[in-house]
Design a protein around this motif. Structure first.
Motif, short mmCIF file in Angstrom:
data_model
loop_
_atom_site.label_atom_id
_atom_site.label_comp_id
_atom_site.label_asym_id
_atom_site.label_seq_id
_atom_site.Cartn_x
_atom_site.Cartn_y
_atom_site.Cartn_z
N LEU A 1 59.80 -0.95 67.36
CA LEU A 1 60.07 -1.42 68.71
C LEU A 1 60.77 -0.32 69.51
N SER A 2 60.18 0.00 70.65
CA SER A 2 60.77 1.01 71.53
C SER A 2 61.93 0.37 72.32
N PRO A 3 62.74 1.19 72.95
CA PRO A 3 63.80 0.63 73.82
C PRO A 3 63.22 -0.26 74.93
N VAL A 4 62.05 0.10 75.45
CA VAL A 4 61.42 -0.74 76.48
C VAL A 4 61.00 -2.08 75.87
N ASP A 5 60.42 -2.06 74.65
CA ASP A 5 60.05 -3.31 73.97
C ASP A 5 61.28 -4.20 73.82
#
Length: 157
Positions: free
Chosen positions: A8-12
């Protein structure tokens, strides 16, 4: 992307925090708060759904406002724990609209249930139908919820 949290990315993670707080949030609002474009938010939401990170979206209804003013925590112990018997119990609980949550647990009980009912008479009818009439239920214990201090299915991300 897999369900593994490392993917999971920071945006996710920002998207998940926002939509858990309010699933009706508009794409432009999510984009602004998450610091990404609307197109990115649309793509990431689609991927989060396709990959099973977002299991579903729902509306929280105040139980009292629809006549379901009592909440119960029920711990159920079964006589036998064969897989077919466990599955049958799970299916029965999943099909019952008054059972909000059903957990297969370790410890003294086999299942923990969260149930709603209009009143004690309705609860009695529910447990008669679901538990007393089930020959595989060895025993169960019920606690009446006195106050709904926190109600959430949010996951910290």
């Amino acid at each position: 992307m897999s369900k593994d949290h490392q993917d999971l990315s920071p945006v996710d993670r920002a998207i998940l925090r926002i939509v858990q707080r309010d699933a009706s949030c508009r794409l432009d609002e999510i984009a602004e708060e998450a610091g990404a474009s609307i197109a990115t938010i649309q793509r990431r939401l689609r991927q989060l759904r396709e990959n099973g990170v977002i299991d579903g979206e729902t509306v929280l209804v105040n139980p009292q406002s629809v006549g379901q003013g009592m909440t119960f925590l029920i711990l159920v112990e079964l006589e036998r724990e064969r897989i077919d018997i466990l599955d049958a119990f799970r299916r029965k609980m999943a099909a019952e609209p008054h059972i909000q949550q059903c957990y297969y647990i370790t410890g003294e009980a086999d299942f923990a249930l969260i149930a709603l009912a209009e009143d004690m008479d309705a609860y009695q009818a529910l447990i008669q139908r679901l538990l007393f009439d089930d020959k595989n239920v060895k025993r169960f214990r019920t606690s009446v919820v006195m106050d709904r201090s926190k109600v959430s299915l949010n996951v910290a991300v």
